[in-house]
Write a protein that holds these residues in place. Sequence first.
Motif, short mmCIF file in Angstrom:
data_model
loop_
_atom_site.label_atom_id
_atom_site.label_comp_id
_atom_site.label_asym_id
_atom_site.label_seq_id
_atom_site.Cartn_x
_atom_site.Cartn_y
_atom_site.Cartn_z
N MET A 1 -9.28 7.19 -2.20
CA MET A 1 -8.05 6.93 -2.95
C MET A 1 -6.91 7.72 -2.31
O MET A 1 -7.04 8.93 -2.07
CB MET A 1 -8.21 7.35 -4.41
CG MET A 1 -9.10 6.44 -5.23
SD MET A 1 -8.46 4.76 -5.43
CE MET A 1 -6.87 5.07 -6.21
N TYR A 2 -5.80 7.03 -2.03
CA TYR A 2 -4.60 7.66 -1.49
C TYR A 2 -3.51 7.61 -2.57
O TYR A 2 -3.18 6.53 -3.08
CB TYR A 2 -4.10 6.91 -0.26
CG TYR A 2 -4.95 7.09 0.98
CD1 TYR A 2 -4.66 8.08 1.91
CD2 TYR A 2 -6.03 6.26 1.22
CE1 TYR A 2 -5.43 8.24 3.06
CE2 TYR A 2 -6.81 6.40 2.36
CZ TYR A 2 -6.50 7.39 3.27
OH TYR A 2 -7.26 7.55 4.40
N PHE A 3 -2.94 8.76 -2.88
CA PHE A 3 -1.86 8.84 -3.86
C PHE A 3 -0.62 9.42 -3.18
O PHE A 3 -0.71 10.43 -2.47
CB PHE A 3 -2.26 9.74 -5.04
CG PHE A 3 -3.48 9.26 -5.78
CD1 PHE A 3 -3.38 8.31 -6.78
CD2 PHE A 3 -4.74 9.78 -5.48
CE1 PHE A 3 -4.50 7.87 -7.47
CE2 PHE A 3 -5.87 9.36 -6.17
CZ PHE A 3 -5.75 8.40 -7.17
N GLY A 4 0.53 8.80 -3.43
CA GLY A 4 1.76 9.31 -2.82
C GLY A 4 2.96 8.50 -3.26
O GLY A 4 2.90 7.73 -4.23
N SER A 5 4.06 8.66 -2.54
CA SER A 5 5.28 7.92 -2.82
C SER A 5 6.10 7.84 -1.55
O SER A 5 5.89 8.60 -0.60
CB SER A 5 6.09 8.58 -3.94
OG SER A 5 6.57 9.85 -3.52
N ARG A 6 7.05 6.91 -1.56
CA ARG A 6 7.95 6.74 -0.42
C ARG A 6 9.39 6.75 -0.92
O ARG A 6 9.72 6.10 -1.90
CB ARG A 6 7.66 5.42 0.31
CG ARG A 6 6.27 5.34 0.93
CD ARG A 6 6.15 4.03 1.69
NE ARG A 6 4.92 3.96 2.46
CZ ARG A 6 3.84 3.27 2.09
NH1 ARG A 6 3.85 2.62 0.93
NH2 ARG A 6 2.77 3.23 2.84
N HIS A 7 10.23 7.48 -0.21
CA HIS A 7 11.65 7.60 -0.58
C HIS A 7 12.43 6.60 0.25
O HIS A 7 12.66 6.80 1.45
CB HIS A 7 12.13 9.03 -0.34
CG HIS A 7 13.52 9.29 -0.78
ND1 HIS A 7 14.60 9.18 0.06
CD2 HIS A 7 14.03 9.64 -2.00
CE1 HIS A 7 15.70 9.46 -0.59
NE2 HIS A 7 15.40 9.75 -1.85
N ILE A 8 12.84 5.47 -0.37
CA ILE A 8 13.55 4.40 0.32
C ILE A 8 15.05 4.52 0.00
O ILE A 8 15.43 4.65 -1.17
CB ILE A 8 13.04 3.02 -0.11
CG1 ILE A 8 11.51 2.96 -0.03
CG2 ILE A 8 13.68 1.93 0.74
CD1 ILE A 8 10.96 3.10 1.36
N THR A 9 15.87 4.46 1.04
CA THR A 9 17.32 4.56 0.88
C THR A 9 18.00 3.28 1.37
O THR A 9 17.69 2.80 2.47
CB THR A 9 17.87 5.77 1.65
OG1 THR A 9 17.19 6.96 1.24
CG2 THR A 9 19.35 5.94 1.37
N PHE A 10 18.91 2.75 0.56
CA PHE A 10 19.69 1.55 0.90
C PHE A 10 21.16 1.95 1.05
O PHE A 10 21.71 2.63 0.17
CB PHE A 10 19.57 0.49 -0.20
CG PHE A 10 18.16 0.10 -0.55
CD1 PHE A 10 17.57 -1.03 0.01
CD2 PHE A 10 17.42 0.86 -1.46
CE1 PHE A 10 16.28 -1.40 -0.33
CE2 PHE A 10 16.13 0.49 -1.80
CZ PHE A 10 15.55 -0.64 -1.23
N HIS A 11 21.80 1.49 2.11
CA HIS A 11 23.22 1.73 2.32
C HIS A 11 23.94 0.38 2.37
O HIS A 11 23.68 -0.43 3.27
CB HIS A 11 23.48 2.50 3.62
CG HIS A 11 22.97 3.91 3.58
ND1 HIS A 11 21.75 4.27 4.11
CD2 HIS A 11 23.52 5.04 3.06
CE1 HIS A 11 21.57 5.57 3.93
NE2 HIS A 11 22.62 6.05 3.31
N ASN A 12 24.82 0.14 1.40
CA ASN A 12 25.62 -1.08 1.38
C ASN A 12 26.88 -0.84 2.22
O ASN A 12 27.83 -0.19 1.78
CB ASN A 12 25.99 -1.45 -0.06
CG ASN A 12 26.54 -2.85 -0.18
OD1 ASN A 12 27.18 -3.36 0.75
ND2 ASN A 12 26.32 -3.49 -1.31
#
Length: 249
Positions: free
Chosen positions: A105-116
């Motif tokens: 089991m892999y647990f984590g998160s990803r920080h995604i950034t959007f620039h308009n």
Amino acid sequence: MKRKVIILLLLAICIQSFAQLYTGEVQNRPYTDLRTFHFGVLVGTHLQDLELQNVGPQVVTGEDGTTTETLVTTDQDRWDAGFNVGVLGELRLSTHFQFRVAPTMYFGSRHITFHNMRQTTADGKPIEQVQELKTAYFALPCELIFSGPRVSNHRPYLLAGINPLINLNPKDDDYIKLKQYDVLAEVGAGFDFYLPYFKLRPELKFAYSLTNGLDTKHPSQLRDAAMRPYAQSVNKAHTKMIVLTFYFE
């Protein structure tokens, strides 16, 4: 003369130390690698990244039928840490080759950034949106291991394999949604340490997705039309991982 004596003494100490390391040290668990099959547990940490392919300028149709051109750039701007736990089963194929299956089991998160880039704030900077993409993967890595010769209580090895993933945490209300299934290719290296009561195996490997993990149908299913330019800003996503694992066998 004194300098020569000191050099000879240091050389003798080094030779004696290496002799003890390679010939004199008592081998722990000398028959452990002769088992046809064995089990173990694992715990570790990893860094996740998402390689995104941006689509560039896009034409967006509003609810009133008008069209506008927008440009949103999207990136995971850092490697995000997580942790992994699991079990393993390993089959001995020959003196130097083993085949391992390790449900994890892999647990984590990803920080995604959007620039308009077409909309700016009062100080002239592009409007920014952020998504914390939580991940919970069930993985079934299948790996072929090539081990070098054992030297005293140490043994190096290399590995390569395939890692199918099941995404257990897909969300329907995020900008970006990943598919439920993915497959990663893995390569790595590790070291066996033979301790009196068990074998410790620290291992470092790199994994890269072989498929496009992005759910490309997701943007059209969003209820909030304002989210679609961000959701449609990418058309491909490949998972990358650097995984440090400790096996106890």
